[in-house]
Design a protein around this motif. Structure first.
Motif, PDB file in Angstrom:
ATOM      1  N   ARG A   1       0.819  -1.210   0.000  1.00 53.11           N
ATOM      2  CA  ARG A   1       0.000   0.000   0.000  1.00 53.11           C
ATOM      3  C   ARG A   1       0.853   1.261   0.000  1.00 53.11           C
ATOM      4  NH1 ARG A   1      -4.036  -2.469   4.605  1.00 53.11           N
ATOM      5  NH2 ARG A   1      -5.068  -3.987   3.279  1.00 53.11           N
ATOM      6  N   GLY A   2       2.075   1.135   0.473  1.00 53.59           N
ATOM      7  CA  GLY A   2       2.961   2.291   0.470  1.00 53.59           C
ATOM      8  C   GLY A   2       3.696   2.466  -0.834  1.00 53.59           C
ATOM      9  N   GLY A   3       3.443   1.594  -1.801  1.00 56.71           N
ATOM     10  CA  GLY A   3       4.075   1.721  -3.103  1.00 56.71           C
ATOM     11  C   GLY A   3       5.345   0.912  -3.248  1.00 56.71           C
ATOM     12  N   ARG A   4       5.834   0.329  -2.152  1.00 51.28           N
ATOM     13  CA  ARG A   4       7.045  -0.485  -2.215  1.00 51.28           C
ATOM     14  C   ARG A   4       6.679  -1.908  -2.610  1.00 51.28           C
ATOM     15  NH1 ARG A   4       7.257   2.335   2.432  1.00 51.28           N
ATOM     16  NH2 ARG A   4       6.633   0.520   3.649  1.00 51.28           N
ATOM     17  N   PRO A   5       7.553  -2.586  -3.353  1.00 51.40           N
ATOM     18  CA  PRO A   5       7.248  -3.967  -3.739  1.00 51.40           C
ATOM     19  C   PRO A   5       7.248  -4.890  -2.526  1.00 51.40           C
ATOM     20  CG  PRO A   5       9.501  -3.397  -4.340  1.00 51.40           C
ATOM     21  CD  PRO A   5       8.836  -2.118  -3.899  1.00 51.40           C
ATOM     22  N   TRP A   6       6.364  -5.901  -2.545  1.00 51.20           N
ATOM     23  CA  TRP A   6       6.356  -6.875  -1.460  1.00 51.20           C
ATOM     24  C   TRP A   6       7.675  -7.636  -1.445  1.00 51.20           C
ATOM     25  CZ3 TRP A   6       2.597  -5.808   1.619  1.00 51.20           C
ATOM     26  CH2 TRP A   6       1.360  -5.404   1.138  1.00 51.20           C
ATOM     27  N   SER A   7       8.060  -8.095  -0.271  1.00 46.33           N
ATOM     28  CA  SER A   7       9.276  -8.902  -0.152  1.00 46.33           C
ATOM     29  C   SER A   7       8.974 -10.373  -0.372  1.00 46.33           C
ATOM     30  CB  SER A   7       9.906  -8.700   1.236  1.00 46.33           C
ATOM     31  OG  SER A   7       8.990  -9.081   2.248  1.00 46.33           O
ATOM     32  N   PHE A   8       7.763 -10.670  -0.848  1.00 46.44           N
ATOM     33  CA  PHE A   8       7.375 -12.044  -1.124  1.00 46.44           C
ATOM     34  C   PHE A   8       6.377 -12.059  -2.273  1.00 46.44           C
ATOM     35  CE2 PHE A   8       4.341 -10.343   1.881  1.00 46.44           C
ATOM     36  CZ  PHE A   8       3.109 -10.814   1.442  1.00 46.44           C
ATOM     37  N   ASP A   9       6.147 -13.233  -2.841  1.00 49.47           N
ATOM     38  CA  ASP A   9       5.193 -13.382  -3.937  1.00 49.47           C
ATOM     39  C   ASP A   9       3.796 -13.472  -3.329  1.00 49.47           C
ATOM     40  OD1 ASP A   9       3.517 -14.358  -5.970  1.00 49.47           O
ATOM     41  OD2 ASP A   9       5.175 -15.379  -6.959  1.00 49.47           O
ATOM     42  N   ARG A  10       3.038 -12.398  -3.412  1.00 53.83           N
ATOM     43  CA  ARG A  10       1.730 -12.320  -2.761  1.00 53.83           C
ATOM     44  C   ARG A  10       0.768 -13.369  -3.316  1.00 53.83           C
ATOM     45  NH1 ARG A  10      -3.298  -9.883  -2.737  1.00 53.83           N
ATOM     46  NH2 ARG A  10      -3.886  -8.771  -0.802  1.00 53.83           N
ATOM     47  N   ASP A  11       0.793 -13.551  -4.639  1.00 50.62           N
ATOM     48  CA  ASP A  11      -0.131 -14.492  -5.245  1.00 50.62           C
ATOM     49  C   ASP A  11       0.188 -15.924  -4.809  1.00 50.62           C
ATOM     50  OD1 ASP A  11      -2.350 -14.872  -7.232  1.00 50.62           O
ATOM     51  OD2 ASP A  11      -0.845 -16.151  -8.180  1.00 50.62           O
ATOM     52  N   LYS A  12       1.459 -16.261  -4.743  1.00 53.13           N
ATOM     53  CA  LYS A  12       1.850 -17.593  -4.300  1.00 53.13           C
ATOM     54  C   LYS A  12       1.480 -17.798  -2.839  1.00 53.13           C
ATOM     55  CE  LYS A  12       3.863 -21.604  -4.547  1.00 53.13           C
ATOM     56  NZ  LYS A  12       3.265 -22.707  -5.370  1.00 53.13           N
ATOM     57  N   ALA A  13       1.676 -16.780  -2.026  1.00 53.04           N
ATOM     58  CA  ALA A  13       1.302 -16.872  -0.612  1.00 53.04           C
ATOM     59  C   ALA A  13      -0.201 -17.086  -0.467  1.00 53.04           C
ATOM     60  CB  ALA A  13       1.736 -15.605   0.123  1.00 53.04           C
ATOM     61  N   LEU A  14      -0.989 -16.400  -1.295  1.00 54.85           N
ATOM     62  CA  LEU A  14      -2.441 -16.564  -1.255  1.00 54.85           C
ATOM     63  C   LEU A  14      -2.831 -17.979  -1.675  1.00 54.85           C
ATOM     64  CD1 LEU A  14      -5.287 -15.421  -0.905  1.00 54.85           C
ATOM     65  CD2 LEU A  14      -5.139 -14.532  -3.251  1.00 54.85           C
ATOM     66  N   GLU A  15      -2.135 -18.526  -2.649  1.00 57.05           N
ATOM     67  CA  GLU A  15      -2.408 -19.897  -3.095  1.00 57.05           C
ATOM     68  C   GLU A  15      -2.174 -20.892  -1.952  1.00 57.05           C
ATOM     69  OE1 GLU A  15      -0.673 -23.177  -6.316  1.00 57.05           O
ATOM     70  OE2 GLU A  15      -0.092 -21.075  -6.457  1.00 57.05           O
ATOM     71  N   VAL A  16      -1.076 -20.705  -1.228  1.00 55.14           N
ATOM     72  CA  VAL A  16      -0.769 -21.586  -0.097  1.00 55.14           C
ATOM     73  C   VAL A  16      -1.850 -21.462   0.979  1.00 55.14           C
ATOM     74  CG1 VAL A  16       0.854 -22.008   1.793  1.00 55.14           C
ATOM     75  CG2 VAL A  16       1.708 -21.594  -0.521  1.00 55.14           C
ATOM     76  N   ALA A  17      -2.237 -20.232   1.291  1.00 54.57           N
ATOM     77  CA  ALA A  17      -3.267 -20.003   2.308  1.00 54.57           C
ATOM     78  C   ALA A  17      -4.589 -20.626   1.891  1.00 54.57           C
ATOM     79  CB  ALA A  17      -3.428 -18.508   2.548  1.00 54.57           C
ATOM     80  N   THR A  18      -4.916 -20.514   0.614  1.00 54.11           N
ATOM     81  CA  THR A  18      -6.163 -21.096   0.122  1.00 54.11           C
ATOM     82  C   THR A  18      -6.189 -22.593   0.368  1.00 54.11           C
ATOM     83  OG1 THR A  18      -6.366 -19.390  -1.583  1.00 54.11           O
ATOM     84  CG2 THR A  18      -7.634 -21.411  -1.909  1.00 54.11           C
ATOM     85  N   ARG A  19      -5.089 -23.276   0.090  1.00 60.13           N
ATOM     86  CA  ARG A  19      -5.039 -24.721   0.306  1.00 60.13           C
ATOM     87  C   ARG A  19      -5.204 -25.061   1.781  1.00 60.13           C
ATOM     88  NH1 ARG A  19      -3.309 -27.880  -4.286  1.00 60.13           N
ATOM     89  NH2 ARG A  19      -3.571 -29.642  -2.865  1.00 60.13           N
ATOM     90  N   LEU A  20      -4.597 -24.261   2.658  1.00 59.88           N
ATOM     91  CA  LEU A  20      -4.710 -24.522   4.098  1.00 59.88           C
ATOM     92  C   LEU A  20      -6.135 -24.303   4.591  1.00 59.88           C
ATOM     93  CD1 LEU A  20      -1.426 -23.031   5.590  1.00 59.88           C
ATOM     94  CD2 LEU A  20      -2.081 -25.435   5.493  1.00 59.88           C
ATOM     95  N   PHE A  21      -6.741 -23.203   4.191  1.00 64.02           N
ATOM     96  CA  PHE A  21      -8.122 -22.939   4.593  1.00 64.02           C
ATOM     97  C   PHE A  21      -9.057 -24.008   4.026  1.00 64.02           C
ATOM     98  CE2 PHE A  21      -6.985 -18.210   4.986  1.00 64.02           C
ATOM     99  CZ  PHE A  21      -7.048 -18.230   6.368  1.00 64.02           C
ATOM    100  N   TRP A  22      -8.813 -24.405   2.794  1.00 59.60           N
ATOM    101  CA  TRP A  22      -9.619 -25.424   2.137  1.00 59.60           C
ATOM    102  C   TRP A  22      -9.537 -26.737   2.912  1.00 59.60           C
ATOM    103  CZ3 TRP A  22      -8.784 -26.302  -3.860  1.00 59.60           C
ATOM    104  CH2 TRP A  22      -9.762 -27.177  -4.354  1.00 59.60           C
ATOM    105  N   ARG A  23      -8.337 -27.067   3.358  1.00 59.95           N
ATOM    106  CA  ARG A  23      -8.120 -28.347   4.046  1.00 59.95           C
ATOM    107  C   ARG A  23      -8.630 -28.335   5.471  1.00 59.95           C
ATOM    108  NH1 ARG A  23      -2.105 -29.383   4.126  1.00 59.95           N
ATOM    109  NH2 ARG A  23      -2.491 -29.341   1.874  1.00 59.95           N
ATOM    110  N   HIS A  24      -8.391 -27.245   6.190  1.00 58.07           N
ATOM    111  CA  HIS A  24      -8.648 -27.219   7.629  1.00 58.07           C
ATOM    112  C   HIS A  24      -9.801 -26.309   8.048  1.00 58.07           C
ATOM    113  CE1 HIS A  24      -4.960 -29.472   8.194  1.00 58.07           C
ATOM    114  NE2 HIS A  24      -4.271 -28.548   7.541  1.00 58.07           N
ATOM    115  N   GLY A  25     -10.284 -25.458   7.143  1.00 58.22           N
ATOM    116  CA  GLY A  25     -11.300 -24.496   7.527  1.00 58.22           C
ATOM    117  C   GLY A  25     -10.679 -23.262   8.155  1.00 58.22           C
ATOM    118  N   TYR A  26     -11.485 -22.216   8.300  1.00 56.03           N
ATOM    119  CA  TYR A  26     -10.955 -20.951   8.831  1.00 56.03           C
ATOM    120  C   TYR A  26     -10.450 -21.101  10.258  1.00 56.03           C
ATOM    121  CZ  TYR A  26     -10.692 -16.105  10.363  1.00 56.03           C
ATOM    122  OH  TYR A  26     -10.249 -14.907  10.873  1.00 56.03           O
ATOM    123  N   GLU A  27     -11.231 -21.733  11.093  1.00 59.21           N
ATOM    124  CA  GLU A  27     -10.868 -21.844  12.504  1.00 59.21           C
ATOM    125  C   GLU A  27      -9.886 -22.974  12.765  1.00 59.21           C
ATOM    126  OE1 GLU A  27     -14.603 -22.136  14.555  1.00 59.21           O
ATOM    127  OE2 GLU A  27     -14.977 -19.970  14.428  1.00 59.21           O
ATOM    128  N   GLY A  28      -9.612 -23.781  11.757  1.00 58.33           N
ATOM    129  CA  GLY A  28      -8.720 -24.913  11.937  1.00 58.33           C
ATOM    130  C   GLY A  28      -7.263 -24.623  11.661  1.00 58.33           C
TER     131      GLY A  28
END
Length: 208
Positions: free
Chosen positions: A8-35
């Motif tokens: 949001r400050g205009g600086r590039p992320w220090s990580f691949d945001r899309d790849k991180a989101l993909e990983v999170a999606t798999r975790l939420f998919w597998r375990h649910g939000y509260e899991g």
């Protein structure tokens, strides 16, 4: 990792945001939000908690983005295939067979992230549960829209609710270990029921 977006400050992320989101999606998919905890998420994503909050606002914000990603990819309906059907029964078959393939795909998590998302939750997650329910309602509306050229509007509402319930059941059974062949038996029963209730739909695209 590739820096695909800027913060949001205009600086590039220090990580691949899309790849991180993909990983999170798999975790939420597998375990649910509260899991899955923030710590488990950040460890799997390869980032520190402050980076998660900077990129996604909160764990809830990350979950909402993960749901949207799922809807746009693994959870999408094959509209062109369904629209190409010659009859209502064929359209229902294509819809449900697509659902079976999606919830049993060997390279993905089992089940549907939307169908089983936050059915029950802690009180503090009620807003997220309402969002998940709204997405299920939207899925039902998409079914109505996909089948609107095959039957009357009033009948479609009832049918779409029935099909959405069947798809939720397919998702749960897939998570419990049901095989594609076992789920296909359910598809056959539903298609047979549709054909029996709408006998003219075996030969005509539109059923009144």
């Amino acid at each position: 990792m590739e820096q695909v977006e800027k913060s949001r400050g205009g600086r590039p992320w220090s990580f691949d945001r899309d790849k991180a989101l993909e990983v999170a999606t798999r975790l939420f998919w597998r375990h649910g939000y509260e899991g899955v905890s923030v710590g488990e998420l950040t460890k799997a994503m390869g980032i520190a908690p402050p980076s998660l909050y900077a990129a996604f606002g909160s764990k809830a914000g990350l979950y909402r983005e993960a749901l949207t990603r799922y809807e746009e990819t693994s959870g999408s309906l094959d509209a062109p295939a369904i629209d190409s059907a010659a009859t209502l029964a064929q359209a229902v078959r294509l819809l449900l067979e697509g659902a079976v393939k999606a919830v049993t795909h060997p390279d993905r998590e089992r089940g549907c992230m939307i169908s089983s998302g936050l059915i029950e939750c802690q009180p503090e997650n009620a807003a997220l549960a309402r969002d998940a329910a709204a997405r299920r309602d939207a899925m039902r509306e998409r079914i109505v829209n996909l089948l609107q050229s095959f039957a009357e509007a009033d009948d479609l509402r009832r049918l779409a609710r029935h099909l959405a319930a069947v798809m939720q059941g397919l998702s749960i059974q897939a998570r419990d270990g049901a095989t594609p062949a076992e789920l296909q038996e359910i598809v056959e029963d539903v298609v047979s029921g549709v054909a029996a209730r709408h006998p003219g739909c075996e030969t005509n695209r539109f059923c009144s």
